[in-house]
Write an enzyme that holds these catalytic residues in place. Structure first.
Site, PDB file in Angstrom:
ATOM      1  N   HIS A  86     -16.585  -4.651   6.584  1.00 43.28           N
ATOM      2  CA  HIS A  86     -14.571  -4.953   5.903  1.00 43.28           C
ATOM      3  C   HIS A  86     -15.225  -6.606   4.827  1.00 43.28           C
ATOM      4  O   HIS A  86     -15.245  -6.502   4.237  1.00 43.28           O
ATOM      5  CB  HIS A  86     -13.688  -5.076   6.501  1.00 43.28           C
ATOM      6  CG  HIS A  86     -13.325  -4.207   7.363  1.00 43.28           C
ATOM      7  ND1 HIS A  86     -13.365  -2.773   6.875  1.00 43.28           N
ATOM      8  CD2 HIS A  86     -12.589  -4.069   7.707  1.00 43.28           C
ATOM      9  CE1 HIS A  86     -12.249  -2.505   7.084  1.00 43.28           C
ATOM     10  NE2 HIS A  86     -12.353  -2.746   8.459  1.00 43.28           N
ATOM     11  N   LYS A  92       1.071  -1.286   0.000  1.00 40.12           N
ATOM     12  CA  LYS A  92      -0.310   0.152   0.106  1.00 40.12           C
ATOM     13  C   LYS A  92       0.735   1.232  -0.289  1.00 40.12           C
ATOM     14  O   LYS A  92       0.622   2.044  -0.612  1.00 40.12           O
ATOM     15  CB  LYS A  92      -1.213  -0.629   1.023  1.00 40.12           C
ATOM     16  CG  LYS A  92      -1.947  -1.377   1.153  1.00 40.12           C
ATOM     17  CD  LYS A  92      -3.076  -1.999   1.879  1.00 40.12           C
ATOM     18  CE  LYS A  92      -3.882  -0.625   2.773  1.00 40.12           C
ATOM     19  NZ  LYS A  92      -5.094  -0.977   3.226  1.00 40.12           N
ATOM     20  N   GLU A 114      -2.552   8.038   8.107  1.00 39.89           N
ATOM     21  CA  GLU A 114      -3.325   8.207   6.569  1.00 39.89           C
ATOM     22  C   GLU A 114      -4.577   9.575   7.531  1.00 39.89           C
ATOM     23  O   GLU A 114      -4.342   8.738   9.050  1.00 39.89           O
ATOM     24  CB  GLU A 114      -4.333   7.714   5.989  1.00 39.89           C
ATOM     25  CG  GLU A 114      -3.521   7.038   4.733  1.00 39.89           C
ATOM     26  CD  GLU A 114      -4.241   6.541   3.834  1.00 39.89           C
ATOM     27  OE1 GLU A 114      -5.722   5.961   4.353  1.00 39.89           O
ATOM     28  OE2 GLU A 114      -3.858   5.533   3.106  1.00 39.89           O
ATOM     29  N   ARG A 128      -7.444  -7.673  -9.643  1.00 45.07           N
ATOM     30  CA  ARG A 128      -8.043  -8.905  -9.825  1.00 45.07           C
ATOM     31  C   ARG A 128      -9.320  -8.529 -10.370  1.00 45.07           C
ATOM     32  O   ARG A 128      -9.917  -7.736 -10.605  1.00 45.07           O
ATOM     33  CB  ARG A 128      -8.081 -10.211  -8.852  1.00 45.07           C
ATOM     34  CG  ARG A 128      -8.982  -9.341  -7.671  1.00 45.07           C
ATOM     35  CD  ARG A 128      -9.257 -10.243  -6.334  1.00 45.07           C
ATOM     36  NE  ARG A 128     -10.249  -9.226  -5.739  1.00 45.07           N
ATOM     37  CZ  ARG A 128     -10.083  -8.580  -5.011  1.00 45.07           C
ATOM     38  NH1 ARG A 128      -8.915  -8.383  -4.363  1.00 45.07           N
ATOM     39  NH2 ARG A 128     -10.675  -8.175  -3.651  1.00 45.07           N
TER      40      ARG A 128
HETATM   41  C1  MV4 Z   1      -9.802   4.398   6.086  1.00 41.19           C
HETATM   42  C2  MV4 Z   1     -11.109   5.265   6.293  1.00 41.19           C
HETATM   43  C3  MV4 Z   1     -11.306   6.561   6.559  1.00 41.19           C
HETATM   44  N1  MV4 Z   1      -9.779   7.295   6.183  1.00 41.19           N
HETATM   45  N2  MV4 Z   1      -8.515   5.216   5.846  1.00 41.19           N
HETATM   46  C4  MV4 Z   1     -11.378  -0.536   5.175  1.00 41.19           C
HETATM   47  C5  MV4 Z   1     -11.105  -1.467   3.800  1.00 41.19           C
HETATM   48  C6  MV4 Z   1      -9.537  -0.843   3.685  1.00 41.19           C
HETATM   49  N3  MV4 Z   1      -9.147  -0.950   2.021  1.00 41.19           N
HETATM   50  C7  MV4 Z   1      -9.777   0.407   3.700  1.00 41.19           C
HETATM   51  N4  MV4 Z   1     -10.329   1.203   5.042  1.00 41.19           N
HETATM   52  C8  MV4 Z   1     -10.763   2.784   5.684  1.00 41.19           C
HETATM   53  N5  MV4 Z   1      -9.841   3.078   5.295  1.00 41.19           N
HETATM   54  C9  MV4 Z   1      -9.235   6.401   5.832  1.00 41.19           C
HETATM   55  N6  MV4 Z   1      -7.897   7.387   5.684  1.00 41.19           N
HETATM   56  C10 MV4 Z   1     -11.998   4.017   6.324  1.00 41.19           C
HETATM   57  C11 MV4 Z   1     -11.795   3.033   5.946  1.00 41.19           C
HETATM   58  C12 MV4 Z   1     -13.315   1.746   6.021  1.00 41.19           C
HETATM   59  C13 MV4 Z   1     -14.148   0.845   4.835  1.00 41.19           C
HETATM   60  C14 MV4 Z   1     -13.532   1.860   3.896  1.00 41.19           C
HETATM   61  C15 MV4 Z   1     -13.503   0.912   2.712  1.00 41.19           C
HETATM   62  C16 MV4 Z   1     -15.017   0.381   2.501  1.00 41.19           C
HETATM   63  C17 MV4 Z   1     -15.560  -0.185   4.042  1.00 41.19           C
HETATM   64  C18 MV4 Z   1     -15.208   0.803   5.554  1.00 41.19           C
HETATM   65  C19 MV4 Z   1     -15.427   0.371   6.726  1.00 41.19           C
HETATM   66  C20 MV4 Z   1     -15.866   1.015   7.474  1.00 41.19           C
HETATM   67  C21 MV4 Z   1     -13.473   1.739   7.529  1.00 41.19           C
END
Ligand code: MV4
Length: 498
Positions: free
Chosen positions: A234, A115, A199, A291
């Protein structure tokens, strides 16, 4: 390309074989002992045993799969999602064995797999990303300095993580040192790399992703977005295309940024660029999935394209046949992921024998199913049974069609989450598209299930841990990670180890 080995199981294996058959390509299935009678095995032209049920002894055995390719004369391997789909070493081994890997080159998988590296690639491609560090944090002092600079609240993430694993939100400075220590030791244990970065925390974001498709001749298309905000812990639950909040100009900006990233990484084949979108319609790059994804059908419905057919053509070296200006989005598609789990009992996994199965059909309904009446859903893998997709000229029509299709659907013998979809699709916030990544947890928290009737999280965790063998869900796992089923992950999340 004449014969394709599908290195996967269930609905996605069947989905890939369907396009192969339309294209006149022979199909080879592989299976584990518990999948001898699975739907994908009977659908294929030929099928070969890999080994015992656990994925580490079957669907994750790249060496055995390549042996089957040689033995059967398959000249290409489609990995589906999960299992070996994002394993760069396996993609390389295919090339070395003179077998076409239907997916991106190993170099692109590696460039986007970490990442922090992906964030650097985003900067090189002038792609907006969440503010924060683009390298691993070397010390807690560095973490404190970066956090001061971007401002709280912040989020600590594992560079080798993904899909929510190894994340930690930090609201106040005094919590950062402890969070940094646990995050990096957890990352080390889970991913074999303790690299973490910071972040800015985006509050109440939507999860919106762009589908791209690139050929070997420097052409890359964006095929619109998917709204994936309706998820629980998630795990996506409902996806749709297009997103109700993405206007044409935003779609173009996100799409063009996604294409720039793909081209700068030397990307070929299907890929998905994930974004967070905030309340003001600012978009931030999150990560790239190298993918074909579970939710690809909603994109197929609104573009009229067959993504698997495109993947196979691109893998043969053909140039893309369509130009960006010819990609038109029409109507609206919604997908429900139907699982063998019980929403009334804290989403307890519910595998077992399907004694009755009546599948919906009719106008605007597509079902990508991996099971049949009489099949026993094994404990070893992700318990997704089917993906039900409804299409309509408008979002409202798609919702009504989905409700009608859900009404037609009968699954007997095991618990399923069919009822949960009835509830979401009738919910006022969903119907007015007021959804973000916290939507479903809020809906479930407001449910009237009495505390005494609820199966506690630790019981669900224990069941998950008992079931856990070695299945692998869609999300990526690094080579260092022990592959695990969705239930294993659920078990770990609740603090128990399988
Ligand atoms: C975040 C975020 C808020 N702020 N990054 C969760 C999965 C991962 N791929 C990234 N995720 C998140 N990153 C920052 N800087 C909130 C999430 C997140 C989220 C993102 C996508 C789909 C569902 C989620 C559920 C909770 C938190």
């Amino acid at each position: 390309m004449k014969k394709v080995l599908i290195a996967n199981r269930g609905e996605i294996a069947v989905r890939v074989m369907r396009s192969c058959r339309e294209m006149g390509l022979a199909t080879v299935a592989v299976y584990s002992d518990v999948d001898r009678g699975a739907l994908h095995v009977s659908y294929a032209d030929e099928a070969y045993r890999l080994g015992p049920g656990p994925a580490t002894e079957s669907y994750l055995r790249g060496d055995l799969i390549l042996e089957v390719a040689k033995r059967s004369g398959a000249d290409a391997i489609h990995p589906g999602y999960g299992f070996l789909s994002e394993n760069a070493a396996f993609a390389e081994a295919c090339v070395a064995a003179d077998v076409t890997f239907v997916g991106p080159p190993a170099s692109a998988m590696r460039a986007l797999g970490s990442k922090t590296k992906a964030r650097q690639a985003a900067d090189a491609a002038r792609m907006p990303r969440v503010p924060g560090s683009v390298k691993g944090l070397a010390t807690v002092e560095e973490a404190i300095a970066v956090a001061e600079q971007i401002g709280y609240p912040v989020m600590l993430k594992a560079a080798a993580g993904g899909g929510g694993k190894g994340m930690r939100a930090v609201t106040i400075a005094t919590d950062l040192p402890a969070a940094y220590a646990t995050a990096s030791s957890e990352a080390e244990r889970s991913f074999g790399s303790g690299e973490v970065y910071l972040e800015k925390l985006i509050e109440r974001p939507r999860h919106i992703e762009i589908q791209i498709m690139a050929d070997m001749h420097g052409n890359c298309l964006y095929l619109g977005e998917r709204e994936c905000s309706v998820q629980r812990r998630h795990q996506k639950v409902i996806e749709e295309a297009p997103s109700a909040v993405v206007a044409e100009h935003l779609r173009r900006r996100m799409g063009e940024a996604a294409v720039r990233l793909a081209l700068s990484a030397g990307y070929v084949n299907a890929g998905t660029v994930e974004f967070l979108v905030d309340a003001d319609q600012n978009f931030y790059f999150l990560e790239m999935n190298t993918r074909l994804q579970v939710e690809h059908p909603v994109t197929e419905m609104v573009t009229g394209l067959d993504l698997v057919q495109m993947q196979l053509r691109v893998a043969k070296g053909e140039p893309l046949r369509v130009k960006q200006a010819e990609i038109l989005l029409r109507g609206h598609a919604i997908e429900c992921r139907i699982y063998a789990e019980d929403p009334e009992n804290n989403f307890m996994p519910s595998p077992g024998k399907i004694t009755r199965l009546v599948q919906p059909g009719g106008p605007g309904v597509r079902e990508d199913c991996g099971v049949y009446e009489g099949w026993t859903v094994p404990l070893d893998y992700d318990p997704m049974l089917s993906k039900l997709v409804a299409y309509g000229e408008t979002r409202e029509v798609a919702i009504e069609r989905m409700l009608r299709a859900l009404d037609e659907y009968v699954i007997g013998g095991i618990r399923s989450n069919l009822g949960l979809f009835q509830r979401i699709l009738r919910d006022e916030d969903f119907r007015t598209a007021q959804i973000d990544t916290g939507y479903l947890e809020r809906l479930l928290a407001g449910s009237d299930v009495k505390e005494a009737q609820r199966v506690p999280d630790d019981v669900v965790a224990l069941v998950a841990a008992l079931f856990a063998a070695a299945g692998k869900r869609e999300g990526s796992a690094t080579a260092a990670t022990a592959p695990e089923s969705r239930w294993t992950i659920a078990g770990r999340r609740e603090g128990l180890r399988a």
